[in-house]
Scaffold this motif. Sequence first.
Motif, mmCIF file in Angstrom:
data_model
loop_
_atom_site.group_PDB
_atom_site.id
_atom_site.type_symbol
_atom_site.label_atom_id
_atom_site.label_comp_id
_atom_site.label_asym_id
_atom_site.label_seq_id
_atom_site.Cartn_x
_atom_site.Cartn_y
_atom_site.Cartn_z
ATOM 1 N N GLY A 6 -2.793 5.219 10.026
ATOM 2 C CA GLY A 6 -3.391 4.284 10.800
ATOM 3 C C GLY A 6 -2.486 3.523 11.125
ATOM 4 N N HIS A 7 -1.296 2.312 9.677
ATOM 5 C CA HIS A 7 -0.843 1.503 10.448
ATOM 6 C C HIS A 7 0.784 1.511 10.768
ATOM 7 C CE1 HIS A 7 -1.946 -2.195 8.184
ATOM 8 N NE2 HIS A 7 -3.005 -1.339 6.969
ATOM 9 N N THR A 8 0.751 3.393 10.574
ATOM 10 C CA THR A 8 1.821 4.073 11.441
ATOM 11 C C THR A 8 1.822 4.250 12.747
ATOM 12 O OG1 THR A 8 2.656 5.410 9.130
ATOM 13 C CG2 THR A 8 3.495 6.158 11.505
ATOM 14 N N PRO A 41 3.597 -3.930 3.649
ATOM 15 C CA PRO A 41 3.548 -4.919 2.298
ATOM 16 C C PRO A 41 2.684 -4.027 2.029
ATOM 17 C CG PRO A 41 3.673 -5.725 5.429
ATOM 18 C CD PRO A 41 4.368 -4.232 5.025
ATOM 19 N N ASP A 42 2.464 -3.319 1.719
ATOM 20 C CA ASP A 42 1.897 -2.608 0.924
ATOM 21 C C ASP A 42 2.201 -2.008 -0.264
ATOM 22 O OD1 ASP A 42 -1.043 -3.139 2.115
ATOM 23 O OD2 ASP A 42 -1.144 -0.329 2.640
ATOM 24 N N VAL A 43 3.539 -2.831 -0.625
ATOM 25 C CA VAL A 43 4.328 -2.343 -1.634
ATOM 26 C C VAL A 43 4.320 -2.539 -2.360
ATOM 27 C CG1 VAL A 43 5.776 -3.723 -1.026
ATOM 28 C CG2 VAL A 43 6.834 -2.216 -2.306
ATOM 29 N N PHE A 58 -1.802 -7.782 -7.386
ATOM 30 C CA PHE A 58 -1.113 -8.584 -6.626
ATOM 31 C C PHE A 58 -1.705 -8.113 -4.855
ATOM 32 C CE2 PHE A 58 1.280 -7.634 -10.005
ATOM 33 C CZ PHE A 58 1.350 -8.751 -11.144
ATOM 34 N N HIS A 59 -2.588 -7.327 -4.415
ATOM 35 C CA HIS A 59 -3.108 -6.746 -3.235
ATOM 36 C C HIS A 59 -2.305 -7.949 -2.345
ATOM 37 C CE1 HIS A 59 -2.583 -4.182 0.029
ATOM 38 N NE2 HIS A 59 -4.259 -3.967 -0.538
ATOM 39 N N ARG A 60 -2.551 -8.011 -0.955
ATOM 40 C CA ARG A 60 -2.708 -8.168 0.225
ATOM 41 C C ARG A 60 -2.294 -10.654 -0.084
ATOM 42 N NH1 ARG A 60 -7.728 -7.069 4.148
ATOM 43 N NH2 ARG A 60 -6.951 -5.446 4.469
ATOM 44 N N THR A 63 3.569 -10.082 0.182
ATOM 45 C CA THR A 63 4.391 -9.511 1.405
ATOM 46 C C THR A 63 2.954 -8.961 2.122
ATOM 47 O OG1 THR A 63 2.322 -7.308 0.044
ATOM 48 C CG2 THR A 63 4.546 -8.456 -0.840
ATOM 49 N N HIS A 64 1.952 -10.373 2.536
ATOM 50 C CA HIS A 64 0.679 -10.137 3.486
ATOM 51 C C HIS A 64 1.174 -10.707 4.523
ATOM 52 C CE1 HIS A 64 -0.310 -6.124 1.957
ATOM 53 N NE2 HIS A 64 -1.640 -5.668 3.067
ATOM 54 N N SER A 65 2.210 -11.475 4.542
ATOM 55 C CA SER A 65 2.457 -13.202 5.274
ATOM 56 C C SER A 65 3.167 -12.954 6.368
ATOM 57 C CB SER A 65 2.978 -13.832 4.740
ATOM 58 O OG SER A 65 3.669 -13.845 3.488
ATOM 59 N N SER A 100 3.247 -6.072 12.134
ATOM 60 C CA SER A 100 1.610 -5.230 13.155
ATOM 61 C C SER A 100 0.850 -4.834 11.749
ATOM 62 C CB SER A 100 2.125 -4.131 13.366
ATOM 63 O OG SER A 100 2.427 -2.901 12.635
ATOM 64 N N HIS A 101 1.808 -4.398 10.691
ATOM 65 C CA HIS A 101 0.516 -4.289 9.433
ATOM 66 C C HIS A 101 0.097 -5.761 8.770
ATOM 67 C CE1 HIS A 101 -0.143 -2.265 5.014
ATOM 68 N NE2 HIS A 101 -0.595 -3.842 5.007
ATOM 69 N N VAL A 102 0.308 -6.517 9.295
ATOM 70 C CA VAL A 102 -1.161 -7.698 8.615
ATOM 71 C C VAL A 102 -1.716 -8.007 9.737
ATOM 72 C CG1 VAL A 102 -0.423 -10.406 8.060
ATOM 73 C CG2 VAL A 102 1.301 -8.451 7.077
ATOM 74 N N ALA A 104 -3.336 -5.598 11.714
ATOM 75 C CA ALA A 104 -4.192 -4.730 11.546
ATOM 76 C C ALA A 104 -4.924 -5.880 10.267
ATOM 77 C CB ALA A 104 -3.786 -2.863 11.362
ATOM 78 N N ASP A 105 -4.445 -5.455 9.184
ATOM 79 C CA ASP A 105 -4.753 -5.643 8.162
ATOM 80 C C ASP A 105 -6.488 -7.091 8.331
ATOM 81 O OD1 ASP A 105 -4.611 -3.815 6.973
ATOM 82 O OD2 ASP A 105 -3.335 -4.880 5.318
ATOM 83 N N LEU A 106 -5.826 -8.258 9.089
ATOM 84 C CA LEU A 106 -6.954 -8.973 9.509
ATOM 85 C C LEU A 106 -8.374 -8.417 10.514
ATOM 86 C CD1 LEU A 106 -5.823 -12.631 9.269
ATOM 87 C CD2 LEU A 106 -4.874 -12.190 11.528
#
Length: 181
Positions: A6-8, A41-43, A58-60, A63-65, A100-102, A104-106
């Motif tokens: 989905g992120h890709t 960001p999902d690293v 350490f998720h979200r 790296t999700h900023s 775009s990842h952040v 989409a998660d949002l």
Amino acid sequence: MPFPLGHTAIGLAAFETAHKSNSCSSRLYLFATITVLANLPDVDILFGLLVSGNGSAFHRGPTHSLLFAVVAGYLVSWVSRRWHRLPNMSFGLCTVLIFSHVVADLFLTTAPVSIFWPLEVHWTVGHSSWSDVLGMAIFQSLQDVVIAAVVALYLIVLRQVRRGACIYEAIIFAFAKRRID
Ligand SMILES: [Zn+2]
């Protein structure tokens, strides 16, 4: 939650929208770079698994900023201009792909992201082992298939609109040329 597929797919849509012409020689390297940036960001899941055996540890967080997207976007762009195996990607494009990842998660999940870190931070609660993470990434991707289908449709429409615009432009140009001649 959107998974790698989905992120890709969302990253590809962001790329096609922001980057009209493609001067890159290798589509494979380009696709690989978009995939890595859209999932970067999902690293933090990998980091949590390696450090504590918990992918949620350490998720979200940072790296999700927006700040991470800007800093990592700058670094990747800098590396892409020096390492010629990578497609040459602008700072803005790299930032858009990561961010775009952040976004989409949002919008596609209920759990918050730390978009304005370090002013705010929202860690994921719970525990995710290696098997949980792999199982989710591989098998629970139904939403991603829908996202990929929507993105495929969007890309087809976008290309048709751009092709239409090119044809229209060519007709106007030919008409104007005839009037001048
Ligand atoms: Zn994420």
